[in-house]
Scaffold this active site. Structure first.
Site, PDB file in Angstrom:
ATOM      1  N   CYS A 272       0.747  -1.093  -0.048  1.00  0.00           N
ATOM      2  CA  CYS A 272      -0.046  -0.127   0.014  1.00  0.00           C
ATOM      3  C   CYS A 272       0.788   1.327  -0.151  1.00  0.00           C
ATOM      4  O   CYS A 272       0.686   1.879  -0.982  1.00  0.00           O
ATOM      5  CB  CYS A 272      -0.901  -0.077   1.187  1.00  0.00           C
ATOM      6  SG  CYS A 272      -2.032  -1.081   1.194  1.00  0.00           S
TER       7      CYS A 272
HETATM    8  N1  LIG Z   1      -2.591  -6.020   1.575  1.00  0.00           N
HETATM    9  C1  LIG Z   1      -3.076  -5.074   2.069  1.00  0.00           C
HETATM   10  O1  LIG Z   1      -2.733  -4.713   3.407  1.00  0.00           O
HETATM   11  C2  LIG Z   1      -3.995  -4.127   1.511  1.00  0.00           C
HETATM   12  C3  LIG Z   1      -4.746  -3.211   2.617  1.00  0.00           C
HETATM   13  C4  LIG Z   1      -5.551  -2.392   1.866  1.00  0.00           C
HETATM   14  C5  LIG Z   1      -5.886  -2.437   0.360  1.00  0.00           C
HETATM   15  N2  LIG Z   1      -5.118  -3.403  -0.168  1.00  0.00           N
HETATM   16  C6  LIG Z   1      -5.529  -3.525  -1.827  1.00  0.00           C
HETATM   17  O2  LIG Z   1      -6.328  -4.467  -2.003  1.00  0.00           O
HETATM   18  C7  LIG Z   1      -6.258  -4.702  -3.372  1.00  0.00           C
HETATM   19  C8  LIG Z   1      -5.719  -6.371  -3.455  1.00  0.00           C
HETATM   20  O3  LIG Z   1      -4.587  -6.400  -2.411  1.00  0.00           O
HETATM   21  P1  LIG Z   1      -4.141  -7.833  -1.844  1.00  0.00           P
HETATM   22  O4  LIG Z   1      -3.166  -7.472  -0.733  1.00  0.00           O
HETATM   23  O5  LIG Z   1      -5.208  -8.595  -1.223  1.00  0.00           O
HETATM   24  O6  LIG Z   1      -3.377  -8.609  -2.876  1.00  0.00           O
HETATM   25  P2  LIG Z   1      -2.943 -10.114  -3.245  1.00  0.00           P
HETATM   26  O7  LIG Z   1      -1.955 -10.179  -4.110  1.00  0.00           O
HETATM   27  O8  LIG Z   1      -2.827 -10.578  -1.760  1.00  0.00           O
HETATM   28  O9  LIG Z   1      -4.389 -11.114  -3.651  1.00  0.00           O
HETATM   29  C9  LIG Z   1      -4.723 -10.856  -4.864  1.00  0.00           C
HETATM   30  C10 LIG Z   1      -5.416 -11.888  -5.408  1.00  0.00           C
HETATM   31  O10 LIG Z   1      -6.015 -11.933  -6.865  1.00  0.00           O
HETATM   32  C11 LIG Z   1      -5.700 -12.767  -7.712  1.00  0.00           C
HETATM   33  N3  LIG Z   1      -6.066 -12.246  -8.906  1.00  0.00           N
HETATM   34  C12 LIG Z   1      -5.295 -11.537  -9.747  1.00  0.00           C
HETATM   35  N4  LIG Z   1      -5.819 -11.076 -10.787  1.00  0.00           N
HETATM   36  C13 LIG Z   1      -7.014 -11.810 -11.176  1.00  0.00           C
HETATM   37  C14 LIG Z   1      -8.235 -11.853 -11.730  1.00  0.00           C
HETATM   38  N5  LIG Z   1      -8.147 -11.019 -12.935  1.00  0.00           N
HETATM   39  N6  LIG Z   1      -9.027 -12.549 -11.414  1.00  0.00           N
HETATM   40  C15 LIG Z   1      -9.248 -13.223 -10.302  1.00  0.00           C
HETATM   41  N7  LIG Z   1      -8.254 -13.011  -9.395  1.00  0.00           N
HETATM   42  C16 LIG Z   1      -7.222 -12.592  -9.686  1.00  0.00           C
HETATM   43  C17 LIG Z   1      -4.246 -13.045  -7.413  1.00  0.00           C
HETATM   44  O11 LIG Z   1      -4.063 -14.441  -7.797  1.00  0.00           O
HETATM   45  C18 LIG Z   1      -4.311 -12.888  -5.834  1.00  0.00           C
HETATM   46  O12 LIG Z   1      -4.594 -14.232  -5.207  1.00  0.00           O
HETATM   47  C19 LIG Z   1      -5.091  -4.011  -3.795  1.00  0.00           C
HETATM   48  O13 LIG Z   1      -5.557  -3.057  -4.656  1.00  0.00           O
HETATM   49  C20 LIG Z   1      -4.327  -3.483  -2.757  1.00  0.00           C
HETATM   50  O14 LIG Z   1      -3.775  -2.284  -2.735  1.00  0.00           O
HETATM   51  C21 LIG Z   1      -4.317  -4.283   0.261  1.00  0.00           C
END
Ligand SMILES: NC(=O)c1ccc[n+]([C@@H]2O[C@H](COP(=O)([O-])OP(=O)(O)OC[C@H]3O[C@@H](n4cnc5c(N)ncnc54)[C@H](O)[C@@H]3O)[C@@H](O)[C@H]2O)c1
Length: 462
Positions: A272
């Site tokens: 983030c």
């Molecule tokens: N990790 C954090 O602490 C956090 C906190 C707040 C917001 N976010 C935001 O949330 C979003 C997701 O982050 P995350 O940390 O959960 O990511 P992550 O990488 O842990 O998980 C994302 C998942 O999405 C899957 N994916 C990718 N493309 C896809 C598609 N087209 N269809 C279906 N699945 C697909 C991947 O295989 C993966 O399992 C980001 O935008 C991030 O900025 C993350």
């Protein structure tokens, strides 16, 4: 459509889809399942879906037992089959939003998820984007795709943006009890998505548009990036002045109003804070506006690994050693304490810079036993951590503490007892009894100005 969907949400007969089952998507899917909905979790990763189908978890904050319970009860179905999204009455999207090599938004994951949903969408669906992104994404990228599928937003489908605030490793604040901001394209979009989230989140905070909701998330993360940048600069200022930055910050934090404590360190990491402000900077560049605070904070924060490596170099120099040929033990790879997430960790830069100067680098992290140097490439080298033993500590010319894991996870007393030289970027050795090692802090602790002797400070406290 609106009435029908509200009814299905109220009686829990709505099927909820979650697209992307990572740090954000999986906890959210569990909340929906625990609230009584049937949840279809769709992910393109065979590995992730395979694990979840077996009732295992790949996310530290979600216990495997919770996944297993929902799978067994038939309330959570993990799948790579896009067609199953058609069964869903509501879909939350939580796919990655990284930066490209030129630090512009990489919208490929959001676009491919939006295309998949548009192919499966039908009247009577709510679609909520959760991925952090620039203001305008929901309306400019998602809405046209739904409309191209023949669906009118606000009548057939209900479109909103609701940023996730998950904080990996935080045991107090999690998905359910963290208030959730939400902005819909129309009033009906807000009504439907608010009802959905209120079924499983304690507090939902509606705002007037998706753009406002998108900007809320960017404000939150830019606020952190800028304040961390400011204390990182303070650390460099203190280093020049010969003042202990930790003492200054702790004393400032005794002010009961108007001050919020941020701590310096070797740089920023995670999915983030290092990335999200650049989404806003990019958007504003398209409007011919330069985001000066974001740019400055980024410059300072991304310069911290260099500052740390320079400290290591100078400290070795005091011992008549060069970085070239020295064995350096990096303590902590995760981007923050007590978690196994190492995305964008400043430890990578510290290692790269040290190796670039010819050091032989090994690492120890109780939460990260091994990692791939380039997580996006299956061919890249896998590195394995070493155990934190007396032999490893004695063999190292310097130990560099990068992550402030808890003392229950890392024995810092052993480190200062056995190592020759410790560069502590997180002040975790402050509570140890100093013994064998020379400990170098992020800012100089002895410098140009004479400090009062410790007994005088104790006297002053009484
Ligand atoms: N990790 C954090 O602490 C956090 C906190 C707040 C917001 N976010 C935001 O949330 C979003 C997701 O982050 P995350 O940390 O959960 O990511 P992550 O990488 O842990 O998980 C994302 C998942 O999405 C899957 N994916 C990718 N493309 C896809 C598609 N087209 N269809 C279906 N699945 C697909 C991947 O295989 C993966 O399992 C980001 O935008 C991030 O900025 C993350």
């Amino acid at each position: 459509m609106r009435e029908q969907l509200l009814q299905k949400i109220a009686d829990r007969s709505a099927v909820v889809g979650v697209v992307g089952l990572g740090y954000v998507g999986l906890p959210l899917a569990m909340e929906f399942a625990q609230a009584g909905f049937t949840v279809v979790g769709y992910d393109i990763s065979e590995r992730v879906v395979g694990l979840l189908q077996r009732g295992e978890s790949h996310i530290q904050d979600v216990p495997g037992a919770a996944v297993a319970e929902q799978v067994k009860a038939g309330r959570f179905i993990a799948t790579t089959d896009e067609a199953r999204l058609r069964e869903c009455d509501a879909i939350s999207i939580a796919v990655p939003t990284p930066l490209s090599k030129t630090r512009d938004p990489d919208m490929a994951y959001v676009l491919s998820a939006a295309d998949a949903i548009a192919r499966q969408a039908r009247p009577g669906m709510a679609i909520i984007l959760e991925s952090t992104t620039y203001p305008g994404t929901t309306r400019e990228l998602l809405q046209p795709r739904m409309e191209a599928a023949g669906l009118t937003v606000g009548e057939d489908v209900f479109l909103a943006f609701s940023p996730e605030r998950v904080d990996p490793g935080n045991t107090k604040w999690h998905t359910k009890n963290t208030p959730k901001v939400l902005g819909g394209v129309t009033a009906a979009c807000v009504e439907v998505s608010k009802a959905l989230y209120e079924a499983c989140i304690d507090t939902v905070v509606p705002v007037s548009s998706p753009e406002a909701a998108e900007l809320v998330k960017l404000l939150e993360n830019t606020f952190r990036a800028v304040n961390i940048g400011m204390v990182n600069e303070l650390a460099m200022i203190c280093d020049r002045l010969g003042v202990d930055v930790w003492e200054v910050i702790d004393a400032a934090a005794t002010k009961p109003f108007g001050f919020m404590k941020f701590t310096p360190g070797p740089g920023i990491g995670g999915h983030c804070i290092p990335l999200d402000p650049h989404y806003l900077a990019w958007k504003m560049r398209t409007l011919n506006y330069k985001t000066r605070f974001i740019d400055l904070a980024s410059e300072i924060n991304s310069g911290m690994p260099d500052f740390v490596v320079e400290k290591v170099s100078r400290a070795l120099n005091d011992d008549r050693k060069a970085v070239n040929g020295s064995r350096i033990l990096v303590l902590g790879i995760a981007y923050k304490k007590d978690i196994d997430d190492m995305r964008e960790s400043p430890a990578f830069d510290v290692i790269r810079l040290l190796e670039g100067r010819g050091a032989e680098v090994v690492y120890h992290d109780p939460f990260v036993p091994s990692f791939r140097e380039d997580e996006h490439s299956a061919d890249s080298r896998r590195r394995f951590g070493v155990a934190l033993t007396v032999e490893e500590l004695q063999a190292a010319d310097a130990v560099v503490i990068v992550t402030d894991h808890s003392p229950t996870a890392v024995d810092y007393q052993l480190v200062v007892d056995q190592a020759k030289l410790v560069v502590d970027t997180r002040n975790v050795t402050a509570k140890t009894r100093r013994s064998g090692a020379r400990v170098i802090a992020l800012s100089a602790q002895e410098g140009a100005y004479p400090a009062a002797p410790a007994h005088a400070l104790q006297g002053a406290a009484h």
